[in-house]
Write a protein that holds these residues in place. Structure first.
Motif, PDB file in Angstrom:
ATOM      1  N   ILE A  15      43.412  38.335  43.265  1.00 60.67           N
ATOM      2  CA  ILE A  15      43.070  38.233  44.687  1.00 60.67           C
ATOM      3  C   ILE A  15      41.707  38.854  44.908  1.00 60.67           C
ATOM      4  N   THR A  16      40.787  38.081  45.485  1.00 58.20           N
ATOM      5  CA  THR A  16      39.454  38.623  45.689  1.00 58.20           C
ATOM      6  C   THR A  16      38.750  37.905  46.825  1.00 58.20           C
ATOM      7  N   GLY A  17      37.593  38.436  47.171  1.00 60.42           N
ATOM      8  CA  GLY A  17      36.768  37.915  48.254  1.00 60.42           C
ATOM      9  C   GLY A  17      35.774  38.992  48.637  1.00 60.42           C
ATOM     10  N   MET A  18      34.848  38.672  49.527  1.00 57.82           N
ATOM     11  CA  MET A  18      33.876  39.658  49.988  1.00 57.82           C
ATOM     12  C   MET A  18      34.601  40.824  50.653  1.00 57.82           C
ATOM     13  N   HIS A  19      34.044  42.020  50.511  1.00 58.89           N
ATOM     14  CA  HIS A  19      34.606  43.189  51.169  1.00 58.89           C
ATOM     15  C   HIS A  19      34.842  42.913  52.653  1.00 58.89           C
ATOM     16  N   ARG A  20      35.927  43.491  53.210  1.00 62.37           N
ATOM     17  CA  ARG A  20      36.283  43.377  54.625  1.00 62.37           C
ATOM     18  C   ARG A  20      36.640  41.954  55.033  1.00 62.37           C
ATOM     19  N   ASP A  57      43.712  50.814  38.130  1.00 61.00           N
ATOM     20  CA  ASP A  57      43.240  50.465  36.785  1.00 61.00           C
ATOM     21  C   ASP A  57      42.061  49.505  36.862  1.00 61.00           C
ATOM     22  N   PHE A  58      42.215  48.399  37.598  1.00 54.60           N
ATOM     23  CA  PHE A  58      41.158  47.383  37.688  1.00 54.60           C
ATOM     24  C   PHE A  58      40.036  47.840  38.616  1.00 54.60           C
ATOM     25  N   PHE A  59      40.383  48.607  39.630  1.00 52.17           N
ATOM     26  CA  PHE A  59      39.384  49.175  40.530  1.00 52.17           C
ATOM     27  C   PHE A  59      38.384  50.041  39.751  1.00 52.17           C
ATOM     28  N   GLU A  60      38.910  50.941  38.921  1.00 49.19           N
ATOM     29  CA  GLU A  60      38.039  51.807  38.129  1.00 49.19           C
ATOM     30  C   GLU A  60      37.320  51.020  37.029  1.00 49.19           C
ATOM     31  N   PHE A  61      37.982  50.020  36.479  1.00 53.32           N
ATOM     32  CA  PHE A  61      37.354  49.206  35.430  1.00 53.32           C
ATOM     33  C   PHE A  61      36.087  48.537  35.966  1.00 53.32           C
ATOM     34  N   PRO A 103      57.216  39.013  36.005  1.00 51.18           N
ATOM     35  CA  PRO A 103      56.972  37.558  35.937  1.00 51.18           C
ATOM     36  C   PRO A 103      55.766  37.154  36.782  1.00 51.18           C
ATOM     37  N   TYR A 104      55.630  37.766  37.976  1.00 49.66           N
ATOM     38  CA  TYR A 104      54.463  37.540  38.830  1.00 49.66           C
ATOM     39  C   TYR A 104      53.744  38.873  38.985  1.00 49.66           C
ATOM     40  N   TRP A 105      52.513  38.927  38.497  1.00 49.59           N
ATOM     41  CA  TRP A 105      51.759  40.164  38.561  1.00 49.59           C
ATOM     42  C   TRP A 105      50.307  39.834  38.898  1.00 49.59           C
ATOM     43  N   GLY A 106      49.515  40.841  39.143  1.00 51.47           N
ATOM     44  CA  GLY A 106      48.102  40.606  39.431  1.00 51.47           C
ATOM     45  C   GLY A 106      47.461  41.827  40.053  1.00 51.47           C
ATOM     46  N   TRP A 107      46.287  41.636  40.633  1.00 47.81           N
ATOM     47  CA  TRP A 107      45.578  42.738  41.275  1.00 47.81           C
ATOM     48  C   TRP A 107      44.646  42.198  42.347  1.00 47.81           C
ATOM     49  N   LYS A 108      44.187  43.137  43.155  1.00 49.19           N
ATOM     50  CA  LYS A 108      43.225  42.817  44.219  1.00 49.19           C
ATOM     51  C   LYS A 108      42.061  43.798  44.149  1.00 49.19           C
ATOM     52  N   ASP A 109      40.843  43.280  44.200  1.00 53.25           N
ATOM     53  CA  ASP A 109      39.647  44.109  44.278  1.00 53.25           C
ATOM     54  C   ASP A 109      38.487  43.192  44.653  1.00 53.25           C
ATOM     55  N   PRO A 110      37.793  43.455  45.766  1.00 53.52           N
ATOM     56  CA  PRO A 110      36.648  42.602  46.124  1.00 53.52           C
ATOM     57  C   PRO A 110      35.601  42.503  45.025  1.00 53.52           C
ATOM     58  N   ARG A 111      35.451  43.551  44.211  1.00 51.54           N
ATOM     59  CA  ARG A 111      34.453  43.517  43.134  1.00 51.54           C
ATOM     60  C   ARG A 111      34.776  42.455  42.092  1.00 51.54           C
ATOM     61  N   THR A 112      36.029  42.017  42.056  1.00 48.21           N
ATOM     62  CA  THR A 112      36.411  40.966  41.107  1.00 48.21           C
ATOM     63  C   THR A 112      35.559  39.726  41.308  1.00 48.21           C
ATOM     64  N   THR A 113      35.061  39.499  42.531  1.00 41.20           N
ATOM     65  CA  THR A 113      34.212  38.336  42.813  1.00 41.20           C
ATOM     66  C   THR A 113      33.010  38.307  41.883  1.00 41.20           C
ATOM     67  N   PHE A 118      34.352  36.002  34.029  1.00 39.88           N
ATOM     68  CA  PHE A 118      34.847  36.870  32.966  1.00 39.88           C
ATOM     69  C   PHE A 118      36.368  36.818  32.906  1.00 39.88           C
ATOM     70  N   TRP A 119      37.022  37.005  34.044  1.00 41.22           N
ATOM     71  CA  TRP A 119      38.484  37.012  34.054  1.00 41.22           C
ATOM     72  C   TRP A 119      39.068  35.614  33.827  1.00 41.22           C
ATOM     73  N   ALA A 120      38.364  34.595  34.277  1.00 41.68           N
ATOM     74  CA  ALA A 120      38.854  33.227  34.040  1.00 41.68           C
ATOM     75  C   ALA A 120      38.869  32.905  32.557  1.00 41.68           C
ATOM     76  N   ASP A 121      37.863  33.379  31.821  1.00 41.61           N
ATOM     77  CA  ASP A 121      37.828  33.142  30.370  1.00 41.61           C
ATOM     78  C   ASP A 121      38.857  34.009  29.646  1.00 41.61           C
ATOM     79  N   LEU A 122      39.029  35.267  30.116  1.00 48.91           N
ATOM     80  CA  LEU A 122      39.937  36.182  29.435  1.00 48.91           C
ATOM     81  C   LEU A 122      41.402  35.831  29.716  1.00 48.91           C
ATOM     82  N   LEU A 123      41.675  35.310  30.911  1.00 52.99           N
ATOM     83  CA  LEU A 123      43.035  34.924  31.306  1.00 52.99           C
ATOM     84  C   LEU A 123      43.034  33.456  31.730  1.00 52.99           C
ATOM     85  N   PRO A 124      43.067  32.555  30.778  1.00 55.68           N
ATOM     86  CA  PRO A 124      42.945  31.117  31.110  1.00 55.68           C
ATOM     87  C   PRO A 124      44.085  30.586  31.969  1.00 55.68           C
ATOM     88  N   GLU A 125      45.211  31.286  32.043  1.00 51.50           N
ATOM     89  CA  GLU A 125      46.336  30.818  32.853  1.00 51.50           C
ATOM     90  C   GLU A 125      46.400  31.506  34.210  1.00 51.50           C
TER      91      GLU A 125
END
Length: 422
Positions: A15-20, A57-61, A103-113, A118-125
């Motif tokens: 889950i991602t998008g511009m901050h706010r 975890d992903f926020f700090e990464f 079974p359903y997992w994930g994360w949210k961070d605007p910086r993911t944008t 990178f994440w699409a290649d690392l997690l193709p599904e």
């Protein structure tokens, strides 16, 4: 970059998008629908009263990778590509292994944008939930938030619009590249059509998320600037590419609730800019006037409260003086009672000492009596021994020949005496 294998029976939602832009609300809804967005989440604060729902975890990464490239870890960058070194690729794989338990997992961070490819290649599904909001409302939210990471906008206010353009252009580019892996939706659609958005996700990705809790969204927390069209006009006038990107986002987003966006854009295009350009000036003067009224009212109320406080203070002081007088009387009485108690205690101690002396004397006499008794008992024992010896001697004499002769003689003498009297 080589992809990383994840269990095929698990689905990752990113889950991602511009901050706010409403990513926190989206993450909260998906969590309520059954997506594990992490165990360690950023807590609530003044700008996100319900919480950020960001996996630490992903926020700090993301922050660490940004700093490694000399980029502000808040994500305030217009850099086209952020390089991820091999050591961080290995770290990302570890984070996936740790967090992909449900079974359903994930994360949210605007910086993911900034790391979509990178994440699409690392997690193709993985599936991507891309959220957007109008540029004028995002800018307004950033200005109002004014957090530690937002001070840059005070010296560069136009950077907020430029960042909105940068982030949302990346979202559009990624969506065009992977339309089958993405859901593109606005925060307004999510807020107004919770269940329909979940239905759209279930249908497109062939998953079975549950309906979110009906009270998961508090409408008052989403500020919509329907009345401040002049600000949207200002953005459109100086940054026409922002309005174009916003229209393109609306055109490609899932068609659930487009009424708000279309109505606002129509107003923006029809607004006479020369009139609205002075609106902030007018609003500022109104705000200053209202601020003065509020300050005057506050001073009036403060003065009234001060008088009330002083009266209460005077009453409290009177009560305190009364209490002190009562305390002094109590102290005098207590001291008198204490003196009397001490005298009684001294008398009791003297009586106790006399009783102890008498007890000691009685104990001494008792000891002497015990000694005399022991001596008497010893004498009695000796007398008993002597009596027993005497009895034994008499018994022996009775059985001797002499005694028998003596007894016979006395018997004969008694008889002779009797015969003489006759």
């Amino acid at each position: 970059m080589q992809s990383f294998a994840v269990n095929s029976d698990k689905t990752a939602f990113i889950i991602t998008g511009m901050h706010r832009s409403g990513t926190s609300l989206t993450a909260a809804i998906l969590q309520s629908a059954g997506v594990d967005v992490g165990e360690r989440l950023l807590g609530a604060n003044e700008s996100n009263a319900k919480g950020h729902f960001e996996n630490i975890d992903f926020f700090e990464f993301h922050k660490t990778v940004l700093r490694s490239q000399g980029i502000d870890d808040a994500g305030w960058t217009l850099t086209e590509t952020v390089e991820v070194e091999q050591q961080y690729i290995d770290q990302a794989k570890e984070l996936i292994a740790i967090n992909s338990k449900s079974p359903y997992w994930g994360w949210k961070d605007p910086r993911t944008t900034l790391f979509l490819n990178f994440w699409a290649d690392l997690l193709p599904e993985a599936k991507f939930i891309l959220v957007y909001r109008s540029p004028w409302e995002v800018v307004d939210s950033l200005y109002r938030r004014g957090g530690e990471n937002d001070t840059i906008f005070f010296s560069h206010p136009d950077l907020a619009v430029k960042l909105w353009i940068h982030y949302n252009q990346k979202i559009l580019n990624f969506y065009d590249r992977f339309p089958d892996r993405c859901i593109l939706t606005s925060v307004y659609s999510i807020a107004n059509q919770l269940e329909k958005n979940i239905e759209a996700i279930n249908h497109k990705f062939q998953v079975t998320l549950a309906n979110p809790a009906p009270d998961i969204f508090e409408r008052s927390l989403l500020r919509v600037q329907e009345a401040n069209v002049h600000r949207a006009t200002l953005v459109a006038y100086y940054f026409p590419e922002a309005l174009n990107i916003y229209q393109e986002l609306n055109a490609k987003a899932i068609q659930i609730d487009q009424e708000h966006q279309l109505e606002t854009i129509q107003k923006v295009r029809n607004s006479p800019y020369k009139v609205w350009a002075f609106q902030d000036w007018v609003d500022l003067c109104k705000s200053e006037k209202q601020g003065k009224r509020l300050q005057s009212e506050l001073e009036r109320r403060s003065h009234a409260q001060l008088l009330q406080t002083q009266a209460e203070l005077g009453q409290s002081q009177t009560q305190l003086a009364q209490t002190q007088a009562e305390l002094e009387r109590s102290q005098v009485q207590t001291q008198a009672e204490l003196g009397q108690t001490q005298a009684q205690l001294a008398q009791t101690q003297a009586e106790l000492e006399r009783s102890q002396a008498q007890l000691a004397q009685t104990q001494a006499e008792l000891g002497q009596t015990h000694a005399q008794l022991a001596q008497t008992q010893a004498q009695l024992a000796q007398t008993q021994v002597e009596r027993q010896q005497a009895e034994a001697t008499i018994a022996a004499m009775h059985t001797s020949k002499f005694w028998k002769l003596r007894t016979a003689w006395f018997t004969l003498k008694k008889r002779m005496g009797v015969a003489t009297h006759k």
